[in-house]
Motif scaffolding. Structure first.
Motif, mmCIF file in Angstrom:
data_model
loop_
_atom_site.group_PDB
_atom_site.id
_atom_site.type_symbol
_atom_site.label_atom_id
_atom_site.label_comp_id
_atom_site.label_asym_id
_atom_site.label_seq_id
_atom_site.Cartn_x
_atom_site.Cartn_y
_atom_site.Cartn_z
ATOM 1 N N THR A 128 7.164 13.402 3.881
ATOM 2 C CA THR A 128 5.976 13.128 3.064
ATOM 3 C C THR A 128 6.084 13.819 1.714
ATOM 4 N N GLU A 129 6.536 15.074 1.719
ATOM 5 C CA GLU A 129 6.671 15.797 0.457
ATOM 6 C C GLU A 129 7.779 15.197 -0.398
ATOM 7 N N LYS A 179 6.352 12.320 -2.212
ATOM 8 C CA LYS A 179 5.558 12.762 -3.365
ATOM 9 C C LYS A 179 6.472 13.115 -4.536
ATOM 10 N N PRO A 220 8.223 6.357 -0.535
ATOM 11 C CA PRO A 220 9.075 6.948 0.505
ATOM 12 C C PRO A 220 10.555 6.703 0.196
ATOM 13 N N ALA A 259 7.825 15.193 9.605
ATOM 14 C CA ALA A 259 6.902 14.287 8.918
ATOM 15 C C ALA A 259 6.464 14.877 7.586
ATOM 16 N N LEU A 260 6.177 16.172 7.575
ATOM 17 C CA LEU A 260 5.780 16.843 6.335
ATOM 18 C C LEU A 260 6.929 16.831 5.338
#
Length: 303
Positions: free
Chosen positions: A288-289, A292, A298, A284-285
């Motif tokens: 998510t990164e 960004k 996404p 998930a991280l």
């Protein structure tokens, strides 16, 4: 043609690659080897609709449907379509490919819940190997080689030594950014040495157009660039995201999926911290990164 129309490339009289442009997220390559009596399929696709297109393309090419499906690794874009070819075909893969596929299940659904994947039954390899396995399609020798931990912990290279052809799976992304958060940066560099040793002149990457061994050099340059960025950022106490946002990609800026840089730096950090290659990262991280890095948007499944 629209970017998503697949096409077949005849690599040898018995060997065809099935290419899905543009090779971005969820648009992988497959291939099939047939002597006219039996057929081996390398990888499937990410959706039921695309697996049907692959099956139809094989019929149109005049080859029997496969008795064997080889998965180059566990990711759903290479395995979700397995069930369209079973039980008539036996699915083969590395032992870690089976383990990971069963563990993650419908992972693509979790990452891209709005994508129409169709009716997908997770169908993991029922025949596995640990280091090397040789199969035969008529008189065509097909060598399955585990390169160690690279793109994932359960990669398979499919080598046809008598035809000078290799299917690399996602150890190679032609025109796309390498992706190692679920495997190893160091291991991916070692895998390139293995690929070079096979001396195949035709390289079928996991994504993107058919290429040649020059793809190994391009991939190596990128991975070494990531390694240098990570070493510098790690020494300065920067986060992987800070490193990626500040980085000058130089010659690699034109590659698709440049947002993968942050995921690759995170894997490099894990290795610099002494974690074993292939240690699980927070998926998930990671995504998510990458969002960004992608301006807050996404990453999208292209299938």
């Amino acid at each position: 043609m629209p970017a998503t129309d697949p096409y077949i490339v005849r690599l040898a009289p018995e060997v065809h690659a099935y290419v899905q442009p543009d090779g971005g997220w969820c648009l992988n390559n497959a291939g099939f080897i047939s002597d006219g009596s039996s057929t081996l399929l390398v990888d499937t696709t990410a959706t039921e609709r695309r697996a049907v297109l692959l099956r139809d393309a094989m019929v149109a090419a005049g080859v029997p449907l496969p008795r064997t499906v080889v998965n180059t690794h566990h990711h759903g874009d290479h395995t979700y379509g397995n069930a369209l070819f079973t039980p008539e075909a036996t699915v083969v893969g590395h032992e870690a490919c089976r383990r990971e596929q069963l563990a993650v299940g419908r992972q693509l659904h979790a990452v891209w819940p709005d994508t129409d994947f169709g009716e997908i039954d997770i169908t993991a390899p029922s025949v596995t190997y640990s280091e090397r396995l040789t199969l035969h399609v008529g008189d065509i020798e097909v060598r399955l080689i585990h390169p160690g931990i690279g793109h994932t912990i359960g990669d398979t290279v499919v080598h046809l030594p008598d035809r000078g052809i290799v299917f690399t799976g996602d150890l190679i992304f032609q025109g796309g950014t390498p992706f190692v958060p679920m495997g190893s940066l160091r291991g991916s560099l070692r895998a390139l040495e293995l690929l070079r040793s096979l001396d195949a002149s035709v390289v079928v990457p996991g994504h993107g157009p058919i290429t040649d061994p020059s793809a190994y050099d391009a991939t190596e340059r990128y991975l070494l660039h990531v390694s240098a960025l990570a070493a510098d950022g790690h020494a300065k106490g920067l986060s992987p995201l800070e490193v990626a946002l500040r980085a000058d990609l130089g010659e690699f800026g034109a590659l698709r999926e440049s947002e993968r840089l942050v995921a690759n730096v995170r894997r490099a950090y894990a290795e610099l911290d002494g974690l074993p290659e292939g240690s699980p990262l927070d998926a998930a991280l990671v995504f998510t990164e990458m969002a960004k890095m992608n301006g807050g948007v996404p990453v999208a499944c292209h299938a």
